[in-house]
Design a protein around this motif. Structure first.
Motif, PDB file in Angstrom:
ATOM      1  N   ARG A 153      44.918 -35.048   2.528  1.00  0.00           N
ATOM      2  CA  ARG A 153      45.010 -35.535   1.149  1.00  0.00           C
ATOM      3  C   ARG A 153      45.472 -36.986   1.203  1.00  0.00           C
TER       4      ARG A 153
ATOM      5  N   VAL B  61      46.400 -40.486  -1.054  1.00  0.00           N
ATOM      6  CA  VAL B  61      46.713 -41.097  -2.351  1.00  0.00           C
ATOM      7  C   VAL B  61      46.525 -42.600  -2.224  1.00  0.00           C
ATOM      8  N   ARG B  62      45.772 -43.162  -3.142  1.00  0.00           N
ATOM      9  CA  ARG B  62      45.450 -44.591  -3.061  1.00  0.00           C
ATOM     10  C   ARG B  62      45.306 -45.150  -4.464  1.00  0.00           C
ATOM     11  N   GLU B  63      45.120 -46.449  -4.546  1.00  0.00           N
ATOM     12  CA  GLU B  63      45.146 -47.097  -5.863  1.00  0.00           C
ATOM     13  C   GLU B  63      43.783 -47.140  -6.540  1.00  0.00           C
TER      14      GLU B  63
ATOM     15  N   LEU C 118      48.118 -45.268   0.130  1.00  0.00           N
ATOM     16  CA  LEU C 118      49.536 -45.536  -0.123  1.00  0.00           C
ATOM     17  C   LEU C 118      50.333 -44.593   0.770  1.00  0.00           C
TER      18      LEU C 118
ATOM     19  N   TYR D  31      58.999 -46.315  -3.858  1.00  0.00           N
ATOM     20  CA  TYR D  31      58.185 -45.265  -4.476  1.00  0.00           C
ATOM     21  C   TYR D  31      57.490 -44.405  -3.428  1.00  0.00           C
TER      22      TYR D  31
ATOM     23  N   LEU E 259      56.745 -40.484  -3.242  1.00  0.00           N
ATOM     24  CA  LEU E 259      55.352 -40.063  -3.132  1.00  0.00           C
ATOM     25  C   LEU E 259      55.156 -39.162  -1.907  1.00  0.00           C
TER      26      LEU E 259
ATOM     27  N   ASN F 168      56.686 -35.733  -2.604  1.00  0.00           N
ATOM     28  CA  ASN F 168      55.835 -34.936  -3.491  1.00  0.00           C
ATOM     29  C   ASN F 168      54.568 -34.474  -2.785  1.00  0.00           C
TER      30      ASN F 168
ATOM     31  N   HIS G 140      47.895 -37.213 -11.891  1.00  0.00           N
ATOM     32  CA  HIS G 140      48.389 -36.177 -10.980  1.00  0.00           C
ATOM     33  C   HIS G 140      49.918 -36.084 -11.087  1.00  0.00           C
TER      34      HIS G 140
ATOM     35  N   THR H 233      51.603 -37.156  -7.652  1.00  0.00           N
ATOM     36  CA  THR H 233      51.310 -38.415  -6.953  1.00  0.00           C
ATOM     37  C   THR H 233      51.160 -39.610  -7.875  1.00  0.00           C
TER      38      THR H 233
ATOM     39  N   GLU I 100      48.540 -40.504  -9.364  1.00  0.00           N
ATOM     40  CA  GLU I 100      47.158 -41.016  -9.412  1.00  0.00           C
ATOM     41  C   GLU I 100      46.598 -40.823 -10.820  1.00  0.00           C
TER      42      GLU I 100
ATOM     43  N   THR J 236      49.436 -48.356 -11.682  1.00  0.00           N
ATOM     44  CA  THR J 236      49.300 -47.830 -10.320  1.00  0.00           C
ATOM     45  C   THR J 236      50.252 -46.650 -10.134  1.00  0.00           C
ATOM     46  N   PRO J 237      50.000 -45.828  -9.102  1.00  0.00           N
ATOM     47  CA  PRO J 237      50.807 -44.609  -8.956  1.00  0.00           C
ATOM     48  C   PRO J 237      52.312 -44.858  -8.899  1.00  0.00           C
ATOM     49  N   ASP J 238      52.738 -45.985  -8.295  1.00  0.00           N
ATOM     50  CA  ASP J 238      54.180 -46.218  -8.173  1.00  0.00           C
ATOM     51  C   ASP J 238      54.880 -46.208  -9.536  1.00  0.00           C
TER      52      ASP J 238
ATOM     53  N   LEU K 113      55.554 -42.558 -10.709  1.00  0.00           N
ATOM     54  CA  LEU K 113      56.396 -41.692  -9.869  1.00  0.00           C
ATOM     55  C   LEU K 113      57.841 -41.912 -10.270  1.00  0.00           C
TER      56      LEU K 113
END
Lengths: 324, 675
Positions: free
Chosen positions: A226, A228-230, A238, A306, A310, A313, B545, B548, B550, B669-671, B674
């Motif tokens: 899996r 996770v990316r932007e 990431l 973060y 991440l 999680n 998500h 994450t 996302e 963005t994901p950060d 979170l």
């Protein structure tokens, strides 16, 4: 134009023989050619190993598989045996780059690709990895996608490969040949932490050439990869995870493999998390404890904390998904 | 109607600026400054000049003679001062591109007296000032009614800061020029530009030539999004290099160089204050922005002007503040002003709806004005409410539970959001001619097709005006020797060019002859005083998500009221393209500035994330038929930019609905999720 020699090797022995100081091996060129254009890599000679006869994926008698170093990423990701028996590897490979890049990129080259840290790729800037002793501007500067574990005051780069994360979880053995003969380098163990000499990404000696990656028989359990990316495609992780989980009929974790991408200078085998999990009762509590055991090692920088959340999680949610 | 040059493009026959086959051509490569502020102490090109294949090197050491040097971005090599990292300091001309590039990299030694730079925009920057006007000529500040009293009287208020990062246009085709000096001293520039006429006039002035001595050819252009709306330094450099080398010269900027030398969208820091009464009627709207320009030039994005257009309020204040930093000059990027401004305003309206316990569509409808709030002028047409209602119907808005953070599908939180969009309907003077040849019609206008389908739309417009079939019409554009035209920018190309084409066609039909021309200067100047804008309603469904952060956009719908749609197939592409660019702005696009080195860090397509196909859902586009007699003979409003305008806010509002988290700082963005 900076001139360089280009020679195509007919076999591995010849390739090694052609290697001198200033030589680099070229396979798919998806990273090296970019680095040459940027002036980051300035080889005097390219030895093209892209057509060496290491292009097969073959079963081995112990139930494992041997993957040639020049197998293209797209062929590896699409191979029926890999998809069926090592799904985390197929998924990892297919989550990397784009279809066009995967058509060119090779297994050996994928393992040896360089970090995409923006400072490393910009020759106008200091970088200990590219120009040892010049400093690391990423530490005070832009590091939101750089390392949280295993980094040093010299370098906070991450290894960019997805495939290598799965190989690390699968206990891959990397066969190399060189002037000193043939040897086998285990994963984890091929890549090295930056320490005070981040210019060295791996333990390979100059001129050593990867010929084959061998996987033992796949461990029993459900597995996945899996990332996770932007953006949804064509971006570096990431954080990514290669995970396998096997729970016995009493609910006890019998086998577990965890490796993280995007967090370190190496594909990061989460051995502490594995140790914490194996033998414990599967469930949220154990998953969280495993994640915390691993991430106790984290030393995030001001702008990438973060990633700790991440990664935590991602470990717990991936394990939850893998539990039957 | 299909794109008339579609076959040329897909078969590789369409010629772009760098591709013209010019005899005896040499190649140029630009050397850029390695510091963000200071002076060149010495520049030694001797190593380059002795490199085999190098023809010449030009730099401020030569101070090449120019005409008008008022535009410091175009007045290249005129002095040792460095205003930003990546500024052109020299150019190497050689027999091949490879030699030019290598000699530029290794053969030009530049030493600097470096000074401390300041590249960071911040809300308390001591240099912030109010520019006299903002792009393209609006007053910086407007105030009507008593904003503080309106806020004090309000039952609900919103007072928040929203930020957008620096963004780059990233047209697919780089900025490129071939400069060819004729034996009589005339100059031909094959250039990637959004406006051949304006390009010719400006470049001629900079070079000290009368405009009739310069010709700009740009038959096909691979995108611009505003960054090719005015000449960029490479056009002037190419002309100077060709003059110095005594040869035609090809010059393209690399992708990295485009980040420094072709403009970008300023970062913005916006504060929005809204007040509303118990019924959701606005009592005050206050919109202020801090943004940046270079020390060379004042470019002030019109970020808060949208608040003068959108909603009825008795008290309205809009303001702009600018800091002049040691950075490249920002410029136009698809809907400058509207795009960042509407992210802030439409996010704030969503926050107000929640604070007031109202549906966000109803809140907007409640605040529908009778006349343009900032000016008091009547609208030529305004159908925002119709767009909102039609969009709500298509999107299934009635089924929406407003409660945030409660819809979980697997591990994905699902939410929906809405935002309005708007873009002005401009028109500028243009000339056109039409002539008859063997029963067919040749239409000539110095328009340009930057990928929008302009050539096709003009073919349709001319055919309609002539009562002919499109197959009988050939449209010639992309050449400054054609009748003068305004640029492909401000979503006004088709309206401006089309008016001239229609008038020329009408004149031909009237005179019954072989040729007719038209110039719309008087017609455009005499237009009645209306507020002319297109409007739209944009809807997004996102999945976030839970573990994450996302974000995936699973649905995107835009309903627009933009006058008469001339070429539906191509119009749909324009809306979809704008919305895709808005999705990129919402979720991933940002240019990061390095405070220590003073340059742009994420300056290539690997590091600056544009949406990949996997990010983009099947985008739904619809429009309502809008009759507006006060626009132009086609009844059209521009469509090139409005698609981007409301997208980011719609997505951010949907992210809030999905998660309960309000993200006020793009990109999402994901950060940031979170928590």
């Amino acid at each position: 134009m900076r001139p360089f020699d280009y020679v195509r090797a007919g076999d591995g022995r010849q390739a090694v023989g052609l290697h001198e100081p200033g030589t680099m091996y070229l396979a798919g060129g998806t990273n090296l050619v970019d680095l040459m254009r940027l002036g980051v890599a300035e080889p005097d000679r390219l030895v093209d190993v892209g057509r060496l006869p290491y292009d097969r994926i073959e079963p081995v008698p112990d139930g494992g598989v041997r993957i040639g170093a020049t197998v293209r990423n797209s062929d590896l990701g699409a191979h029926p045996d890999i998809r069926r028996r090592y799904p985390m590897l197929a998924r990892a490979v297919l989550s990397g780059a784009s279809g066009q890049v995967r058509n060119m990129a090779t297994v050996g080259g994928n393992l040896l690709q360089r970090t995409r840290c923006g400072y490393f790729q910009d020759v106008s800037k200091p970088c200990n990895k590219r120009a040892p002793g010049t400093g690391c501007p990423a530490i005070p500067g832009e590091h939101h996608n750089l390392a949280i574990v295993g980094h040093s005051d010299s370098c906070v780069a991450t290894h960019p490969s997805d495939m290598a994360v799965a190989l690390t979880a699968l206990d891959a053995r990397v066969h190399v040949t060189g002037t000193g003969g043939d040897r086998v380098v285990p994963m984890p163990g091929l890549h090295r932490l930056p320490g005070t000499d981040p210019q060295r990404d791996t333990v390979l000696e100059p001129g050593e050439l990867i010929t084959t990656v061998e996987l033992p028989a796949p461990p029993v359990g459900r597995s996945t990869y899996r990332k996770v990316r932007e953006r949804a495609s064509f971006a570096f992780a990431l954080v990514s995870i290669a995970a396998l989980l096997d729970i016995d009929s009493d609910g006890i974790v019998r086998e577990c493999r965890l490796a993280l991408g995007g967090v370190a200078h190496v594909p990061w085998r989460a051995a502490r998390a594995e140790d914490a999990l194996i033998g414990s009762v599967a469930g949220e509590e154990a998953y969280a404890a495993a994640a915390d055991a691993e991430l106790a090692l984290a030393r995030p920088l001001p702008r990438n904390a973060y990633k700790v959340a991440l990664a935590r999680n991602l470990i717990t949610s991936t394990l939850r998904e893998l539990a039957p | 109607m299909n794109r008339v040059e579609g076959r040329d493009k897909v078969t590789g026959q369409a010629t772009y600026a760098y591709e013209y086959d010019v005899e005896g051509v040499a190649y140029a490569f630009v050397v850029q400054s390695a510091i963000a502020k200071g002076r060149i102490r010495s520049l030694d090109a001797s190593a380059a000049l002795t490199t085999p294949g190098v023809l010449t090197v030009l730099s401020s050491a030569d101070r090449p003679e120019l005409g008008d040097t008022d535009d410091p971005e175009l007045a290249v090599f005129q002095g040792p001062e460095i205003a930003y990292h990546g500024q052109a300091v020299a150019v190497v001309v050689a027999e091949t591109l490879e030699v030019a590039r290598e000699a530029a990299r290794t053969g030009v030694r530049v030493e600097y007296d470096e000074e401390p730079h300041d590249v960071r925009l911040r809300p308390d920057h001591p240099g912030l000032y109010r520019p006299k006007v903002v792009n393209p000529g609006f007053p910086s500040r407007t105030e009507k009614g008593d904003v503080e009293a309106g806020l004090a009287d309000a039952v609900v208020t919103v007072d928040e800061v929203y930020t957008t990062p620096a963004l780059h246009n990233n047209a697919m085709e780089p900025h490129a020029t071939i400069a060819v000096w004729g034996p009589d001293g005339d100059l031909t520039l094959y250039d990637s530009t959004q406006g051949p006429t304006g390009h010719r006039d400006i470049t001629a002035r900079v070079l000290g030539l009368p405009p009739e001595r310069v010709r700009v050819v740009s038959r096909h252009v691979g995108g611009g999004f505003g960054s090719k709306g005015t000449p960029r330094p490479q056009a002037v450099i190419a002309a100077l290099a060709a003059r110095a080398a005594g040869r035609p010269v090809k010059l393209t900027l690399t992708r990295h160089q485009m980040y420094d030398m072709t403009g970008y969208r300023t970062p913005t820091i916006q504060r929005v204050r809204l007040g509303a009464d118990a019924q959701g009627r606005l009592t005050a709207l206050d919109h202020d922005v801090a943004e940046q320009s270079s020390t060379l030039k004042e470019f002030a994005e019109q970020t808060t002007v949208v608040s003068r257009v959108m909603y009825a309020t008795p008290a309205l204040r809009t303001d702009h503040h600018l800091a002049r930093l040691d950075v490249p000059t920002p410029s136009w990027m698809r809907a400058p002003g509207e795009t960042p401004g509407m992210f802030a305003l439409e996010s704030a309206m969503d926050e107000l709806a929640i604070a007031a316990g109202m549906d966000p569509i109803e809140l907007r409808i409640t605040n529908e004005p009778d006349a343009e709030p900032g000016s008091g002028r009547p609208y030529s047409s305004r159908n925002l409410v119709a767009c909102l209602r039609e969009g709500a119907h298509r999107f299934g808005w009635a089924r929406r539970d407003p409660e945030p953070g409660i819809r979980l599908e697997g591990r994905w939180l699902v939410g929906t959001g809405v935002a309005s969009s708007t873009y002005p309907a401009y028109r500028r003077p243009t000339s056109a001619s039409v002539s008859v040849l063997n029963g067919d019609f040749i239409v000539r206008v110095a328009a340009v097709d930057i990928g929008t389908g302009a050539r096709t739309a003009l073919t349709r417009i001319a055919a309609d005006a002539l009562g002919a079939s499109p197959e009988q019409v050939r449209v010639e554009i992309g050449d400054s020797d054609l009748p003068k035209a305004t640029l492909a920018g401000g979503s006004m190309g088709t309206a401006s060019w089309g008016t001239a084409v229609v008038r020329a066609c009408e004149a031909l039909l009237k005179n019954g002859g072989k040729e007719a021309t038209a110039d719309t200067t008087d017609e455009v100047g005499e237009a009645a005083d209306f507020a002319r804008h297109a409007f739209g309603a944009q809807f997004a469904e996102v999945r976030v998500h839970a573990d994450t952060g996302e974000v995936r956009v699973s649905r995107l719908l835009g309903v627009f009221a933009a006058g008469r749609i001339i070429a539906p197939k191509l119009a749909r592409s324009q809306f979809i393209g704008g919305m895709t660019m808005g999705l990129g702005m919402a979720l991933m696009e940002q240019t990061i500035t390095d405070p220590d080195f003073g340059d742009f860090l994420t300056d290539d397509l690997a590091q600056y994330h544009l949406p990949a196909c996997a990010d983009v859902p099947a985008i739904e586009v619809a429009w309502i038929d809008e009759e507006d007699p006060y626009l132009n003979p086609m009844g059209s409003k521009g469509i090139g930019e409005i698609g981007i305008v409301g997208t980011a806010a719609a997505i951010a509002n949907a992210v809030h609905h999905a998660t309960g988290h309000r993200i006020r700082h793009l990109p999402i963005t994901p950060d940031k999720l979170l928590i």
